[in-house]
Design a protein around this motif. Structure first.
Motif, PDB file in Angstrom:
ATOM      1  N   SER A 117      11.270   2.568  -6.010  1.00 54.74           N
ATOM      2  CA  SER A 117      11.420   1.693  -4.857  1.00 54.74           C
ATOM      3  C   SER A 117      10.093   1.650  -4.100  1.00 54.74           C
ATOM      4  O   SER A 117       9.635   2.674  -3.584  1.00 54.74           O
ATOM      5  CB  SER A 117      12.540   2.219  -3.941  1.00 54.74           C
ATOM      6  N   PHE A 118       9.464   0.483  -4.082  1.00 49.85           N
ATOM      7  CA  PHE A 118       8.179   0.337  -3.413  1.00 49.85           C
ATOM      8  C   PHE A 118       8.389  -0.134  -1.979  1.00 49.85           C
ATOM      9  O   PHE A 118       9.343  -0.871  -1.683  1.00 49.85           O
ATOM     10  CB  PHE A 118       7.303  -0.676  -4.156  1.00 49.85           C
ATOM     11  N   SER A 119       7.489   0.275  -1.104  1.00 52.00           N
ATOM     12  CA  SER A 119       7.552  -0.185   0.282  1.00 52.00           C
ATOM     13  C   SER A 119       7.159  -1.656   0.351  1.00 52.00           C
ATOM     14  O   SER A 119       6.384  -2.157  -0.483  1.00 52.00           O
ATOM     15  CB  SER A 119       6.617   0.648   1.160  1.00 52.00           C
ATOM     16  N   LEU A 120       7.688  -2.365   1.337  1.00 49.55           N
ATOM     17  CA  LEU A 120       7.417  -3.789   1.493  1.00 49.55           C
ATOM     18  C   LEU A 120       6.057  -3.983   2.150  1.00 49.55           C
ATOM     19  O   LEU A 120       5.775  -3.407   3.204  1.00 49.55           O
ATOM     20  CB  LEU A 120       8.515  -4.442   2.343  1.00 49.55           C
ATOM     21  N   LEU A 121       5.215  -4.787   1.517  1.00 49.66           N
ATOM     22  CA  LEU A 121       3.891  -5.056   2.066  1.00 49.66           C
ATOM     23  C   LEU A 121       3.928  -6.279   2.972  1.00 49.66           C
ATOM     24  O   LEU A 121       4.691  -7.215   2.742  1.00 49.66           O
ATOM     25  CB  LEU A 121       2.886  -5.301   0.936  1.00 49.66           C
ATOM     26  N   ASP A 122       3.084  -6.249   4.001  1.00 47.30           N
ATOM     27  CA  ASP A 122       2.887  -7.422   4.836  1.00 47.30           C
ATOM     28  C   ASP A 122       1.398  -7.555   5.124  1.00 47.30           C
ATOM     29  O   ASP A 122       0.582  -6.728   4.690  1.00 47.30           O
ATOM     30  CB  ASP A 122       3.702  -7.335   6.134  1.00 47.30           C
ATOM     31  N   ALA A 123       1.022  -8.606   5.860  1.00 45.26           N
ATOM     32  CA  ALA A 123      -0.398  -8.865   6.104  1.00 45.26           C
ATOM     33  C   ALA A 123      -1.060  -7.707   6.846  1.00 45.26           C
ATOM     34  O   ALA A 123      -2.212  -7.361   6.567  1.00 45.26           O
ATOM     35  CB  ALA A 123      -0.552 -10.170   6.890  1.00 45.26           C
ATOM     36  N   ASP A 124      -0.343  -7.101   7.775  1.00 46.47           N
ATOM     37  CA  ASP A 124      -0.930  -6.005   8.552  1.00 46.47           C
ATOM     38  C   ASP A 124      -1.225  -4.787   7.674  1.00 46.47           C
ATOM     39  O   ASP A 124      -2.293  -4.167   7.795  1.00 46.47           O
ATOM     40  CB  ASP A 124       0.008  -5.602   9.693  1.00 46.47           C
ATOM     41  N   SER A 125      -0.288  -4.432   6.788  1.00 39.70           N
ATOM     42  CA  SER A 125      -0.503  -3.257   5.938  1.00 39.70           C
ATOM     43  C   SER A 125      -1.610  -3.508   4.922  1.00 39.70           C
ATOM     44  O   SER A 125      -2.406  -2.613   4.623  1.00 39.70           O
ATOM     45  CB  SER A 125       0.804  -2.862   5.241  1.00 39.70           C
ATOM     46  N   VAL A 126      -1.699  -4.731   4.403  1.00 35.22           N
ATOM     47  CA  VAL A 126      -2.764  -5.047   3.450  1.00 35.22           C
ATOM     48  C   VAL A 126      -4.116  -5.061   4.154  1.00 35.22           C
ATOM     49  O   VAL A 126      -5.107  -4.543   3.638  1.00 35.22           O
ATOM     50  CB  VAL A 126      -2.488  -6.395   2.760  1.00 35.22           C
ATOM     51  N   ARG A 127      -4.141  -5.638   5.349  1.00 37.81           N
ATOM     52  CA  ARG A 127      -5.398  -5.662   6.112  1.00 37.81           C
ATOM     53  C   ARG A 127      -5.853  -4.237   6.439  1.00 37.81           C
ATOM     54  O   ARG A 127      -7.050  -3.923   6.375  1.00 37.81           O
ATOM     55  CB  ARG A 127      -5.211  -6.475   7.396  1.00 37.81           C
ATOM     56  N   ALA A 128      -4.922  -3.360   6.755  1.00 38.17           N
ATOM     57  CA  ALA A 128      -5.258  -1.961   7.049  1.00 38.17           C
ATOM     58  C   ALA A 128      -5.829  -1.281   5.803  1.00 38.17           C
ATOM     59  O   ALA A 128      -6.783  -0.495   5.890  1.00 38.17           O
ATOM     60  CB  ALA A 128      -4.022  -1.213   7.544  1.00 38.17           C
ATOM     61  N   ALA A 129      -5.263  -1.572   4.633  1.00 41.67           N
ATOM     62  CA  ALA A 129      -5.771  -0.995   3.389  1.00 41.67           C
ATOM     63  C   ALA A 129      -7.189  -1.486   3.104  1.00 41.67           C
ATOM     64  O   ALA A 129      -8.046  -0.716   2.667  1.00 41.67           O
ATOM     65  CB  ALA A 129      -4.845  -1.335   2.220  1.00 41.67           C
ATOM     66  N   ILE A 130      -7.434  -2.765   3.376  1.00 39.62           N
ATOM     67  CA  ILE A 130      -8.772  -3.317   3.169  1.00 39.62           C
ATOM     68  C   ILE A 130      -9.766  -2.686   4.139  1.00 39.62           C
ATOM     69  O   ILE A 130     -10.877  -2.290   3.756  1.00 39.62           O
ATOM     70  CB  ILE A 130      -8.759  -4.848   3.332  1.00 39.62           C
ATOM     71  N   ASP A 131      -9.372  -2.568   5.402  1.00 42.57           N
ATOM     72  CA  ASP A 131     -10.260  -1.982   6.408  1.00 42.57           C
ATOM     73  C   ASP A 131     -10.588  -0.530   6.084  1.00 42.57           C
ATOM     74  O   ASP A 131     -11.665  -0.027   6.432  1.00 42.57           O
ATOM     75  CB  ASP A 131      -9.614  -2.066   7.797  1.00 42.57           C
ATOM     76  N   GLY A 132      -9.662   0.172   5.404  1.00 39.20           N
ATOM     77  CA  GLY A 132      -9.894   1.572   5.058  1.00 39.20           C
ATOM     78  C   GLY A 132     -10.827   1.758   3.872  1.00 39.20           C
ATOM     79  O   GLY A 132     -11.272   2.874   3.597  1.00 39.20           O
ATOM     80  N   GLY A 133     -11.149   0.660   3.191  1.00 39.73           N
ATOM     81  CA  GLY A 133     -12.054   0.738   2.049  1.00 39.73           C
ATOM     82  C   GLY A 133     -11.378   1.327   0.820  1.00 39.73           C
ATOM     83  O   GLY A 133     -10.213   1.726   0.845  1.00 39.73           O
ATOM     84  N   GLU A 134     -12.134   1.360  -0.265  1.00 38.86           N
ATOM     85  CA  GLU A 134     -11.589   1.909  -1.510  1.00 38.86           C
ATOM     86  C   GLU A 134     -11.418   3.423  -1.380  1.00 38.86           C
ATOM     87  O   GLU A 134     -12.281   4.129  -0.847  1.00 38.86           O
ATOM     88  CB  GLU A 134     -12.501   1.580  -2.688  1.00 38.86           C
ATOM     89  N   THR A 135     -10.299   3.912  -1.889  1.00 35.83           N
ATOM     90  CA  THR A 135      -9.980   5.336  -1.884  1.00 35.83           C
ATOM     91  C   THR A 135      -9.438   5.703  -3.257  1.00 35.83           C
ATOM     92  O   THR A 135      -9.424   4.879  -4.179  1.00 35.83           O
ATOM     93  CB  THR A 135      -8.930   5.674  -0.807  1.00 35.83           C
ATOM     94  N   LEU A 136      -8.936   6.933  -3.386  1.00 31.88           N
ATOM     95  CA  LEU A 136      -8.338   7.346  -4.649  1.00 31.88           C
ATOM     96  C   LEU A 136      -7.049   6.589  -4.937  1.00 31.88           C
ATOM     97  O   LEU A 136      -6.592   6.542  -6.079  1.00 31.88           O
ATOM     98  CB  LEU A 136      -8.073   8.852  -4.642  1.00 31.88           C
ATOM     99  N   SER A 137      -6.462   5.987  -3.905  1.00 32.10           N
ATOM    100  CA  SER A 137      -5.198   5.273  -4.102  1.00 32.10           C
ATOM    101  C   SER A 137      -5.296   3.783  -3.770  1.00 32.10           C
ATOM    102  O   SER A 137      -4.288   3.077  -3.815  1.00 32.10           O
ATOM    103  CB  SER A 137      -4.092   5.909  -3.252  1.00 32.10           C
ATOM    104  N   VAL A 138      -6.484   3.290  -3.464  1.00 37.70           N
ATOM    105  CA  VAL A 138      -6.690   1.865  -3.191  1.00 37.70           C
ATOM    106  C   VAL A 138      -7.921   1.396  -3.964  1.00 37.70           C
ATOM    107  O   VAL A 138      -8.992   2.004  -3.864  1.00 37.70           O
ATOM    108  CB  VAL A 138      -6.894   1.589  -1.686  1.00 37.70           C
TER     109      VAL A 138
END
Length: 267
Positions: free
Chosen positions: A7-28
């Motif tokens: 079961s995956f969590s639901l993505l929205d624009a805010d969560s995707v934007r936060a992932a982008i702002d955090g830069g590449e990581t071991l899980s992104v």
């Protein structure tokens, strides 16, 4: 065939934007498509890389710098999430579960692929195995998985029972009769919490009942669990797999307490 459902969590624009702002990581991981579309092979390899780490999020249409340039459609003039999920599952072994969605970031489409944290080592159907790691430049990257890492990976994740692994150079003489007797005493003193039938079995039958002996072509093979429970101290230290697993001579006795250095445990 997928053997479990994630079961995956639901993505929205805010969560995707936060992932982008955090830069590449071991899980992104970002995959830009400004110059050309990302090929299916490269996409599958990126999914495998994340699945062999701790799972994560693959973002297509985002450059390494974090600039959102947009994902290109993969099926005509659109991207069909179900088709892409099926492609990934059919191109990985064992099949990797993903959740695919397209999220608009400031009017620009970003293709988001959520990747499961696989308990098993995952490869492409072409036979490529890699995992997420920190490269020499301090940035996340994908590196090959070597053969010796595969078993350790699955043991650590509980996908393989370490105690059931055979120890080829171990013999029955490496097991201490005193440890079997301590084990039987613990069963008798367990106030009904242990299987009292075990207390009446001889040493060989105790080991067999616990699944710690394996028959191979008429030869009895000692499993790692037998050494860890009943092994003599020198045998535990001599066998690399058990000695390294326990950190050397500080092996636990059958009653759970560590053996002190210089103890009288049989060698």
């Amino acid at each position: 065939m997928v053997s479990h459902l994630i079961s995956f969590s639901l993505l929205d624009a805010d969560s995707v934007r936060a992932a982008i702002d955090g830069g590449e990581t071991l899980s992104v991981e970002f995959k830009g498509e400004e110059r050309q579309s990302l090929g299916d092979r490269e996409l599958i390899e990126a999914v495998v890389c994340l699945a062999n780490g701790h799972g994560g999020l693959l973002l297509l249409g985002v450059e390494d710098s974090g600039l959102v340039t947009g994902a290109r459609p993969r099926h005509g003039n659109r991207t069909d999430p179900q088709r892409l999920q099926a492609l990934i599952a059919n191109s990985t072994q064992p099949p990797v579960q993903t959740a695919v969605s397209t999220i608009e970031i400031d009017g620009t489409p970003v293709l988001c692929v959520q990747v499961e944290n696989s308990p098993r080592i995952v490869g492409t159907t072409r036979g490529m195995y890699q995992r997420r790691a920190i490269g020499g430049d301090g940035k996340p990257t994908c590196i090959p998985i070597h053969a010796h890492e595969m078993l350790a990976h699955e043991i650590d994740r509980g996908a393989v029972d370490y105690s059931a692994l055979p120890v080829p150079d171990a013999t029955w003489n490496d097991l201490d009769p005193l440890e079997f007797e301590r084990f039987r005493r613990l069963i008798r003193e367990s106030a009904g919490y242990g299987d009292r039938v075990l207390a009446d079995l001889d040493d060989h039958d105790v080991a067999r009942a616990l699944g710690l002996l394996e028959q191979r072509g008429g030869t009895t093979v000692i499993c790692a669990g037998a050494l860890l429970l009943f092994g003599r101290e020198d045998a535990i230290c001599r066998c690399p797999s058990t000695g390294r697993r326990l950190g050397g001579p500080a092996a636990a006795r059958a009653d759970g307490r560590p053996w002190p250095r210089g103890s009288t445990r049989r060698r």
